[in-house]
Design a protein around this motif. Structure first.
Motif, PDB file in Angstrom:
ATOM      1  N   ILE A  40       0.799  -1.305  -0.061  1.00  0.00           N
ATOM      2  CA  ILE A  40       0.013  -0.212  -0.060  1.00  0.00           C
ATOM      3  C   ILE A  40       0.907   1.253   0.098  1.00  0.00           C
ATOM      4  O   ILE A  40       0.568   2.258  -0.931  1.00  0.00           O
ATOM      5  CB  ILE A  40      -0.980   0.077   1.199  1.00  0.00           C
ATOM      6  N   THR A  41       1.817   1.416   0.937  1.00  0.00           N
ATOM      7  CA  THR A  41       2.715   2.630   0.968  1.00  0.00           C
ATOM      8  C   THR A  41       3.370   2.518  -0.340  1.00  0.00           C
ATOM      9  O   THR A  41       3.469   3.700  -0.951  1.00  0.00           O
ATOM     10  CB  THR A  41       3.943   2.207   1.986  1.00  0.00           C
ATOM     11  N   ALA A  42       3.818   1.377  -0.886  1.00  0.00           N
ATOM     12  CA  ALA A  42       4.685   1.692  -2.180  1.00  0.00           C
ATOM     13  C   ALA A  42       3.603   2.231  -3.274  1.00  0.00           C
ATOM     14  O   ALA A  42       4.037   3.122  -4.223  1.00  0.00           O
ATOM     15  CB  ALA A  42       5.094   0.404  -2.769  1.00  0.00           C
ATOM     16  N   ALA A  43       2.436   1.647  -3.334  1.00  0.00           N
ATOM     17  CA  ALA A  43       1.444   2.205  -4.305  1.00  0.00           C
ATOM     18  C   ALA A  43       1.090   3.696  -4.172  1.00  0.00           C
ATOM     19  O   ALA A  43       0.980   4.387  -5.240  1.00  0.00           O
ATOM     20  CB  ALA A  43       0.160   1.197  -4.232  1.00  0.00           C
ATOM     21  N   VAL A  44       0.872   4.361  -3.105  1.00  0.00           N
ATOM     22  CA  VAL A  44       0.682   5.485  -2.743  1.00  0.00           C
ATOM     23  C   VAL A  44       1.498   6.301  -3.127  1.00  0.00           C
ATOM     24  O   VAL A  44       1.622   7.306  -3.929  1.00  0.00           O
ATOM     25  CB  VAL A  44       0.379   5.691  -1.238  1.00  0.00           C
ATOM     26  N   ARG A  45       3.154   6.027  -2.774  1.00  0.00           N
ATOM     27  CA  ARG A  45       4.081   6.649  -3.117  1.00  0.00           C
ATOM     28  C   ARG A  45       4.326   6.830  -4.561  1.00  0.00           C
ATOM     29  O   ARG A  45       4.898   8.053  -5.274  1.00  0.00           O
ATOM     30  CB  ARG A  45       5.369   6.103  -2.557  1.00  0.00           C
ATOM     31  N   THR A  46       4.018   5.704  -5.251  1.00  0.00           N
ATOM     32  CA  THR A  46       4.084   5.735  -6.868  1.00  0.00           C
ATOM     33  C   THR A  46       3.219   6.654  -7.366  1.00  0.00           C
ATOM     34  O   THR A  46       3.482   7.408  -8.379  1.00  0.00           O
ATOM     35  CB  THR A  46       3.823   4.549  -7.286  1.00  0.00           C
ATOM     36  N   ARG A  47       1.862   6.696  -6.911  1.00  0.00           N
ATOM     37  CA  ARG A  47       0.787   7.383  -7.525  1.00  0.00           C
ATOM     38  C   ARG A  47       1.185   9.006  -7.242  1.00  0.00           C
ATOM     39  O   ARG A  47       1.035   9.994  -8.174  1.00  0.00           O
ATOM     40  CB  ARG A  47      -0.521   7.072  -6.941  1.00  0.00           C
ATOM     41  N   SER A  51       1.509  11.937 -10.083  1.00  0.00           N
ATOM     42  CA  SER A  51       0.732  12.908 -10.269  1.00  0.00           C
ATOM     43  C   SER A  51       1.319  14.430 -10.513  1.00  0.00           C
ATOM     44  O   SER A  51       2.107  14.858  -9.702  1.00  0.00           O
ATOM     45  CB  SER A  51      -0.206  13.046  -9.097  1.00  0.00           C
ATOM     46  N   PRO A  52       0.984  15.056 -11.656  1.00  0.00           N
ATOM     47  CA  PRO A  52       1.173  16.478 -11.632  1.00  0.00           C
ATOM     48  C   PRO A  52       0.697  17.271 -10.997  1.00  0.00           C
ATOM     49  O   PRO A  52       1.116  18.545 -10.789  1.00  0.00           O
ATOM     50  CB  PRO A  52       0.827  16.579 -13.334  1.00  0.00           C
ATOM     51  N   ALA A  53      -0.278  16.878 -10.144  1.00  0.00           N
ATOM     52  CA  ALA A  53      -1.156  17.860  -9.373  1.00  0.00           C
ATOM     53  C   ALA A  53      -0.457  18.082  -7.900  1.00  0.00           C
ATOM     54  O   ALA A  53      -0.914  19.070  -7.296  1.00  0.00           O
ATOM     55  CB  ALA A  53      -2.592  17.471  -9.217  1.00  0.00           C
ATOM     56  N   THR A  60       5.560  12.297   3.126  1.00  0.00           N
ATOM     57  CA  THR A  60       6.122  11.016   3.609  1.00  0.00           C
ATOM     58  C   THR A  60       4.759  10.185   3.851  1.00  0.00           C
ATOM     59  O   THR A  60       3.788  10.524   4.075  1.00  0.00           O
ATOM     60  CB  THR A  60       7.009  10.995   4.872  1.00  0.00           C
ATOM     61  N   VAL A  61       4.892   8.834   3.502  1.00  0.00           N
ATOM     62  CA  VAL A  61       3.777   7.999   3.492  1.00  0.00           C
ATOM     63  C   VAL A  61       4.397   6.614   4.408  1.00  0.00           C
ATOM     64  O   VAL A  61       5.399   6.199   4.121  1.00  0.00           O
ATOM     65  CB  VAL A  61       3.528   7.348   2.136  1.00  0.00           C
ATOM     66  N   SER A  85      -6.896  12.243  -1.431  1.00  0.00           N
ATOM     67  CA  SER A  85      -7.946  11.711  -2.342  1.00  0.00           C
ATOM     68  C   SER A  85      -7.050  10.536  -3.221  1.00  0.00           C
ATOM     69  O   SER A  85      -7.458   9.297  -3.095  1.00  0.00           O
ATOM     70  CB  SER A  85      -8.243  12.576  -3.391  1.00  0.00           C
ATOM     71  N   ILE A  86      -5.665  10.980  -3.480  1.00  0.00           N
ATOM     72  CA  ILE A  86      -4.778   9.887  -4.214  1.00  0.00           C
ATOM     73  C   ILE A  86      -4.745   8.672  -3.112  1.00  0.00           C
ATOM     74  O   ILE A  86      -4.638   7.329  -3.628  1.00  0.00           O
ATOM     75  CB  ILE A  86      -3.601  10.414  -4.611  1.00  0.00           C
ATOM     76  N   ALA A  87      -4.276   8.626  -1.947  1.00  0.00           N
ATOM     77  CA  ALA A  87      -4.174   7.847  -1.051  1.00  0.00           C
ATOM     78  C   ALA A  87      -5.278   6.827  -0.614  1.00  0.00           C
ATOM     79  O   ALA A  87      -5.283   5.837  -0.955  1.00  0.00           O
ATOM     80  CB  ALA A  87      -3.612   8.468   0.310  1.00  0.00           C
TER      81      ALA A  87
END
Length: 104
Positions: A40-47, A51-53, A60-61, A85-87
């Motif tokens: 989950i941490t890796a996926a959140v960091r990747t997203r 994200s350009p936003a 930190t996650v 929201s991304i998380a």
């Protein structure tokens, strides 16, 4: 058979120590949870990085039992909301807790 008070006290201490150890072990994170949290941490960091936003490098996650903890600095309230929201959109996230500081 008669037991000495010292032997009784030692036996009681051992039983109490063993019982308290069992209580702690129940709340410990299992290997499966740890691996899920790492993913989950890796996926959140990747997203966040993609994200350009948002400025993902400023955040930190960390994840524990599906709860994502976000910390860091954002440039605006809308950027902070976008990070949260991304998380939340990552599979397996149970909740998001954020202490992101807004500094324009």
């Amino acid at each position: 058979m008669k037991h000495s008070p010292t032997l009784n006290a030692a036996a009681l201490a051992i039983m109490l120590f063993a019982a308290s150890g069992c209580a702690v072990a129940r709340d410990a994170q299992s290997p499966g949870h740890y691996s899920d949290d790492t993913a989950i941490t890796a996926a959140v960091r990747t997203r966040l990085a993609q994200s350009p936003a948002v400025d993902g490098a400023a955040i930190t996650v960390d994840t524990m039992q599906g709860i994502v903890m976000l910390a860091g600095v954002s440039r605006s309230a809308s950027e902070k909301a976008a990070v949260e929201s991304i998380a939340r959109q990552v599979s397996g996230v149970a909740a998001v807790k954020s202490i992101i500081d807004v500094r324009p």
